[in-house]
Design an enzyme around this catalytic site. Structure first.
Site, mmCIF file in Angstrom:
data_model
loop_
_atom_site.group_PDB
_atom_site.id
_atom_site.type_symbol
_atom_site.label_atom_id
_atom_site.label_comp_id
_atom_site.label_asym_id
_atom_site.label_seq_id
_atom_site.Cartn_x
_atom_site.Cartn_y
_atom_site.Cartn_z
ATOM 1 N N GLY A 47 0.774 -1.122 0.019
ATOM 2 C CA GLY A 47 0.061 -0.036 0.102
ATOM 3 C C GLY A 47 0.861 1.220 -0.089
ATOM 4 O O GLY A 47 1.987 1.044 0.369
ATOM 5 N N GLN A 52 3.038 10.080 0.988
ATOM 6 C CA GLN A 52 4.228 9.513 1.189
ATOM 7 C C GLN A 52 5.281 9.800 0.001
ATOM 8 O O GLN A 52 6.546 9.583 0.237
ATOM 9 C CB GLN A 52 4.158 7.819 1.176
ATOM 10 C CG GLN A 52 3.404 7.420 2.605
ATOM 11 C CD GLN A 52 3.122 6.004 2.579
ATOM 12 O OE1 GLN A 52 2.511 5.434 2.031
ATOM 13 N NE2 GLN A 52 4.519 5.489 3.253
ATOM 14 N N CYS A 91 5.479 0.175 7.560
ATOM 15 C CA CYS A 91 5.284 1.217 6.848
ATOM 16 C C CYS A 91 6.493 1.774 5.834
ATOM 17 O O CYS A 91 7.647 1.508 6.493
ATOM 18 C CB CYS A 91 4.859 2.501 7.570
ATOM 19 S SG CYS A 91 4.365 3.925 6.924
ATOM 20 N N LEU A 92 6.394 1.998 4.606
ATOM 21 C CA LEU A 92 7.387 2.243 3.847
ATOM 22 C C LEU A 92 8.260 3.712 4.366
ATOM 23 O O LEU A 92 9.196 3.799 3.921
ATOM 24 C CB LEU A 92 6.918 2.474 2.181
ATOM 25 C CG LEU A 92 6.617 1.149 1.680
ATOM 26 C CD1 LEU A 92 6.120 1.324 0.283
ATOM 27 C CD2 LEU A 92 7.668 0.073 1.604
ATOM 28 N N HIS A 133 -4.852 1.628 7.260
ATOM 29 C CA HIS A 133 -3.656 2.524 7.305
ATOM 30 C C HIS A 133 -3.196 3.306 6.175
ATOM 31 O O HIS A 133 -2.812 4.501 6.669
ATOM 32 C CB HIS A 133 -2.444 1.115 6.919
ATOM 33 C CG HIS A 133 -1.105 1.749 7.249
ATOM 34 N ND1 HIS A 133 -0.183 1.259 8.283
ATOM 35 C CD2 HIS A 133 -0.143 2.402 6.271
ATOM 36 C CE1 HIS A 133 1.222 1.866 7.935
ATOM 37 N NE2 HIS A 133 1.173 2.552 6.849
ATOM 38 N N GLU A 134 -3.657 3.359 5.041
ATOM 39 C CA GLU A 134 -3.404 4.250 4.010
ATOM 40 C C GLU A 134 -4.258 5.393 4.092
ATOM 41 O O GLU A 134 -3.821 6.695 3.942
ATOM 42 C CB GLU A 134 -3.322 3.726 2.413
ATOM 43 C CG GLU A 134 -2.545 2.570 2.130
ATOM 44 C CD GLU A 134 -1.115 2.621 2.569
ATOM 45 O OE1 GLU A 134 -0.466 3.865 2.621
ATOM 46 O OE2 GLU A 134 -0.415 1.669 2.902
ATOM 47 N N HIS A 137 -2.846 7.927 6.422
ATOM 48 C CA HIS A 137 -1.972 8.655 5.932
ATOM 49 C C HIS A 137 -2.543 10.061 5.462
ATOM 50 O O HIS A 137 -1.776 11.046 5.364
ATOM 51 C CB HIS A 137 -1.107 8.090 4.789
ATOM 52 C CG HIS A 137 -0.066 7.157 5.482
ATOM 53 N ND1 HIS A 137 1.237 7.774 5.933
ATOM 54 C CD2 HIS A 137 0.267 5.925 5.116
ATOM 55 C CE1 HIS A 137 1.989 6.511 6.180
ATOM 56 N NE2 HIS A 137 1.387 5.394 5.810
HETATM 57 ZN ZN LIG Z 1 2.435 3.694 5.951
#
Ligand SMILES: [Zn+2]
Length: 147
Positions: A47, A52, A91-92, A133-134, A137
């Site tokens: 995701g 991000q 998380c990236l 989660h996304e 963000h």
């Molecule tokens: Zn994340």
């Protein structure tokens, strides 16, 4: 269309703390979605949210259980299950860190696809997890806020 792998911002970047705004579909968003898909695949993510990669628009991409990548423009959770489960998230933007978070097991999400078509999906398990989660963000919320 030429796509680009973009740099994924780290969690100390203030852009990740902004509340992102809803968007229409235009050339900028079409390019954004393609770049996000490419970036997510190359980063081995499941995701990715637009903030991000430095864009405060309400756009996310997720990898489905069918291994397809779905863009969600202006996604909204319209329903969630009473049942909650705890699952470890990564998380990236926060490499090498994992957090157990209690969230609804199932969600209903409404979004627009890149063709401007509205869709409603009912998701459970990992897919429901990733969407929540996304969308966090898009509201400037990081998984570490749950710790
Ligand atoms: Zn994340």
């Amino acid at each position: 269309m030429e796509t680009m792998r973009l740099e994924v911002l780290k969690d100390d970047n203030p852009i990740l703390r902004n509340k992102s705004i809803a968007t229409l579909i235009n050339d900028e968003v079409r390019t954004l979605v393609e770049d996000m898909k490419e970036t997510m695949v190359l980063e081995n993510g499941i995701g990715l949210a637009a903030p991000q990669i430095g864009v405060n628009l309400r756009v996310i991409v997720i990898k489905t259980l069918q291994e397809e990548i779905q863009e969600m423009i202006n996604p909204t959770i319209i329903w969630f299950s009473e049942e909650r489960v705890s699952m470890e998230e990564g998380c990236l933007s926060i490499r090498g860190h994992y957090v157990d978070i209690l969230r609804p097991y199932m969600v209903g999400v409404k979004f627009m696809d890149i063709n401007g078509k509205y869709r409603k999906w009912k998701l459970k398990g990992l897919e429901a997890r990733v969407v929540q989660h996304e969308i966090d963000h898009l509201d400037g919320v990081l998984m570490t806020d749950y710790e």
